[in-house]
Motif scaffolding. Structure first.
Motif: not given
Length: 957
Positions: A236-246, A261-271
């Protein structure tokens, strides 16, 4: 010990062992060739042409390949048959599972772009996976030969463990890296080879379990399966977009404004991890939790964060991308209500995506991808939870991973989940609650996607009828109350709707949209249907059409099974209603899509084929006979493999293994751009194509120089993303006028323009001449209204060499064109001299469009070259009808005439019948002075003759 007949060869057993032997031989041969290094070419005694080689490496290398292939394949076949006869009689059942990756790979190579054999054989990762699984199956057979009871079922889980373990490693490395950029920098340095440690340990532990008695073995595998799938919650954490390298620096993408959003996805992943642990509590047999299926599917299908093929994800596609960008922005910023004020051609799901993107991001273009990922991940999760409970975790994971993702995949997944949930719960003791839930879901599906949602709701009607009968028998009072409440709510909605309040106007507007939208599937006349064939695949068009119409045997099979069940009275119950619902959905969807002409593969019909084979067919079989589920998965696997290249959806194991290293990098085609610095804040800040600035900036500058902040303009270029980038309200029913093909949509839009005229109409931005359906052909009523406004002096034609617009006099940024120059400019943009088959197609259906035409009294004469039209009273000729008689194949015909200072002309493909020529698509003809007579120069090919003629005027609102 097995009985004497247990090892008797069967077609399934022998073919399974033979194909498995060939897979082993092929993998060994490729390894031998790859490990042997370069081989010196054989010397030629003279300048002669050598024979063509299969691998391009010379006969010595190919001889090695073939000998290794034959020896290993023969030995493998013999060895597997010995094991099946003397150790495990059900070995072939496990082999068919192990062969799935290799067969999928072979299927993807059938309809694929042509490539050298050596290049094709270099992409053989799936073959080696199958070979490894075959060896593992043989090893499990040897170790477990003393305990054959339930061996096949446990061996299947033994094969699944390394696969799940590998996906778990990918999910953990990718998900944790997305959560924190510092962690990403560390984890992205982990090599692909390190991913093998976890599945290798799981495999070794599972082999130890095959030395145990059956009950202990199952319990041991259950514990190992739990260990393998708990890490999948990180998917579920993979729903965060990959970073950009500039410039060597990692930057967060998606316009995220905080850690929410990261905190929400951490909670979803733990659940999800907790749910996985709870689902296995007290279970002594291995299983795959639906939550684990959801995490795995999200990681594998959405983890790279890239654009989905055919998913309207390309920002440079300013039309389709605008379908995602506009709905929420128009609603939130300008108060434009969907269906009431505008027609969202793809339903409310685009409004939902935009709302989610704005909630988690900064409301700019770069944040849309994050909203898309979250909505797609949600639909994948819903489908995984429902299908996992219905078909079992392994089958649900397979169909979800194989299913090609497109722009419509989320709504298709919701349809599948609705089918599965409602039909699997028809044995409920609370049918009234079931009916209320079904009503709410059907309304939601229709709102999210009017086409597929309405078809799905209709398909569920047989099941709804069954549940109504059960509710009448068991809960008559509750059903009466529920029906009364629904009718009261509906009456309230109608009353409020008539008064213009509440959801009533939206409901009526949506019904009107669904009925009117059918014209969009019928307005595309004149395109040769053969152009819908894909041109870059090696198979012929007939074979391609057969493959992408595989829904036909699916439907036939459902009908046949239904008839057999009714006659034998052996099979009945829930699955029968499932089969009926799926059949109705298939027939309705195919009827819905066959009218569309999509250039290139896959067609919309092909998309529905893949959906039906990947999800609906295995679902029906799972409810009909769970022991035949493997057969259904095979029936889905091969066609999906065949169709996947056309969807650009072939699964690449090597790319998945490097998923934790994925990032966006700057290149010549994508740069880190600050939209605000470029004067277009709606773009946001992120990686995007510099071409986007080139496309939008001139339009942005023109609009801002002519309009005030509270004014808007009308965009006829079909690039409706411009309304989002320019933060302007859409003044008509759709940002892309090509989607307003119906008379009702155009007349309502004309009424709005008359009530609130726009000071600027963008006609062209350098690309309109390439559109196959310009406004004169697609939205003729709107087009004629704008020409009437131009003729009345409300607008003048302005151009700077690239942009062309109709602008109120006195507001243009530079001098406007004279009337004659303006008409010539519009002719060059809007007219389509080559009509191909359009006149004959319109002529054949002239009776269906008669109400749009007004016959003109006229005398039409012709001498074979000149057509003279003498009007009974002066008027404007909009259509010329020529009745033709043609013999055999003919060439093109041409027609030309004088219209003011211009000389319009047409080229079309004649045949026997009425050719209906739309003269007024040339602005010079629509604005020409009225004349009592007109001469047309007609050049017909040999074998064609004109027998009669007629003229019409267009009926205008």
């Amino acid at each position: 010990m097995p009985d004497a007949n247990a090892g008797t060869p069967s077609v399934s057993a022998l073919s399974g062992s033979l194909i498995a032997g060939l897979v082993l031989g092929g993998a060994a041969a490729l390894a031998a060739v790859a490990g042997s290094g370069p081989v010196a070419p054989a010397p030629h005694p003279s300048f002669v042409a050598g024979e063509m080689s299969m691998l391009g490496g010379g006969k010595a290398l190919e001889s090695r390949f073939l000998w290794v292939l034959l020896l290993v394949a023969g030995g493998g076949f013999a060895g597997l048959e010995i094991l099946r006869k003397h150790a495990q009689p059900e070995l072939h059942r496990v082999l068919w599972l192990a062969l799935m990756p290799a067969v999928y790979w072979l299927a993807t190579r059938v309809i694929a772009p042509p490539a050298p054999v050596a290049e094709v054989l270099a992409d053989t990762f799936w073959l080696f996976i199958s070979a490894g699984l075959v060896l593992l199956a043989g090893l499990q057979a040897v170790i477990g030969r003393h305990h054959p009871e339930h061996w096949a079922q446990d061996a299947g889980w033994g094969l699944l463990l390394p696969v799940v373990g590998t996906v778990s490693g990918i999910a953990v490395l990718t998900g944790l890296g997305r959560l924190d950029l510092g962690v990403f920098a560390v984890l992205s340095g982990v090599s692909v080879g390190h991913l093998a440690w976890f599945p290798a340990i799981l495999t070794a532990c599972s082999l130890v379990g095959f030395t145990l008695p059956p009950n202990a073995r199952s319990a041991w595998l259950a514990r190992l399966s739990l260990v393998a799938q708990v890490p999948l919650a990180a998917g579920f954490l993979c729903l965060l977009l990959p970073p950009a390298e500039v410039d060597g620096t990692l930057l967060r993408q998606g316009g995220l404004t905080g850690p929410g959003l990261p905190i929400l996805l951490v909670l979803v992943s733990a659940g999800a991890a907790v749910c996985i642990l709870r689902s296995s509590r007290g279970d002594s047999r291995p299983s795959l939790s639906p939550w684990a299926v959801a995490g795995a599917a999200i990681a594998l299908k959405l983890g790279d964060g890239g654009a989905i093929a055919y998913g309207m994800d390309n920002p440079l596609d300013l039309y389709h991308h605008g379908e995602w960008l506009m709905p929420w922005d128009q609603f939130w910023r300008h108060g434009v209500v969907p269906y009431v004020d505008t027609s969202p051609s793809h339903g409310l799901i685009n409004l939902l995506v935009g709302g989610v993107a704005a909630a988690v991001g900064d409301g700019t273009m770069v944040g849309l991808a994050q909203g898309q990922a979250l909505v797609r991940g949600t639909t994948l999760t819903v489908a995984a939870l429902v299908l996992g409970r219905l078909m079992g975790g392994p089958a649900a994971l397979l169909v979800l991973v194989l299913l090609p993702f497109s722009g419509r995949t989320p709504i298709l997944l919701l349809v599948a989940a609705s089918f599965a949930w409602f039909i699997s719960r028809t044995r409920t003791r609370h049918p009234v609650a079931w009916l209320c839930a079904a009503l709410a879901v059907c309304v939601a599906l229709v709102g999210l996607a009017p086409g597929q949602g309405a078809i799905a709701s209709v398909a569920l009607l047989p099941v709804i009828a069954l549940m109504l009968w059960r509710a009448w028998q068991a809960q008559r009072r509750a059903l009466t109350i529920a029906v009364g409440a629904v009718l009261l709510l509906l009456a309230l909605v109608i009353v409020l709707g008539l008064a213009g309040y509440g959801p009533g106007p939206v409901l009526w507007a949506q019904i009107r949209f669904i009925l009117e939208n059918r014209a969009l599937y019928e307005a595309v006349h004149g395109l040769p249907w053969t152009e819908s064939f894909t041109h870059d695949m090696p198979l012929g068009p007939v074979a391609w059409e057969v493959l992408r119409a595989l829904w036909i045997p699916v439907a036939v099979g459902l009908i046949g099974t239904w008839i057999l069940a009714a006659t034998r009275r052996e099979l009945c119950g829930t699955w029968l209603f499932m089969a009926i619902a799926v059949l109705i959905y298939l027939l309705g969807t195919i009827g819905h899509t066959l009218g569309r002409i999509d250039l290139g593969g896959p067609s919309r019909t092909g998309a529905q084929t893949v959906f039906a084979l990947a999800i609906l067919l295995p679902m029906v079989v799972a409810m009909l006979s769970p022991r035949h589920l493997l057969v259904a998965l095979w029936l889905a696997l091969v066609p999906i493999g065949l169709l996947s290249p056309a969807f650009r959806a072939v699964i690449d194991p090597a790319a998945l293994a490097r998923l934790h290293q994925s990032r966006d990098r700057e290149s010549d085609s994508r740069r880190w751009i600050d939209g605000a610095a470029e004067g277009i804040p709606a773009l946001g800040t992120g990686l995007m194509s510099p071409s986007l600035i080139v496309l939008v900036k001139p339009v942005h500058d023109l609009v801002d120089s002519v309009l005030t902040a509270d004014e808007t303009y009308l965009d006829l270029t079909e690039r409706n993303s411009n309304y989002f980038y320019l933060r302007r309200r859409v003044p008509v029913e759709s940002g892309a006028v090509a989607t307003m093909a119906t008379q009702g949509m155009q007349t309502r839009s004309i009424a709005r323009l008359r009530a609130d005229p726009v000071p600027l109409v963008l006609v062209d931005a350098g690309y309109t001449t390439s559109q196959p359906f310009p406004p004169p052909l697609r939205t003729p009523l709107l087009y004629r209204h704008l020409l009437a406004e131009l003729n009345a002096g409300r607008y003048a034609v302005w151009t700077d060499g690239r942009l062309t617009a109709l602008i109120e006099p006195g507001r243009a940024p530079s001098p406007v064109l004279s009337r004659e120059e303006g008409i010539a400019q519009l002719d060059s943009i809007w007219a389509r001299p080559n009509l191909q088959h359009l006149p004959m197609a319109w002529g054949a259906s002239a009776d269906t469009i008669a109400e749009d035409l007004r016959p003109l009294p006229a005398t039409v004469t012709h001498d074979g070259r000149v057509v003279e039209v003498a009007l009974g009273q002066p008027g404007a000729i909009d259509f010329l009808g020529l009745t033709l008689t043609c013999m055999g194949e003919t060439g093109d015909a041409t027609l030309s005439w004088e219209a003011g200072a211009e000389t319009p002309s047409f080229t079309f493909s004649p045949s026997t019948g009425l050719a209906l020529l739309p003269l007024d698509i040339w602005p010079s003809q629509a604005l020409a002075p009225v004349k009592p007579s007109t001469q047309f120069t007609l050049a017909l090919p040999d074998g064609c003759a004109m027998t009669a003629g007629a003229v019409w005027a267009r009926s205008l609102p």
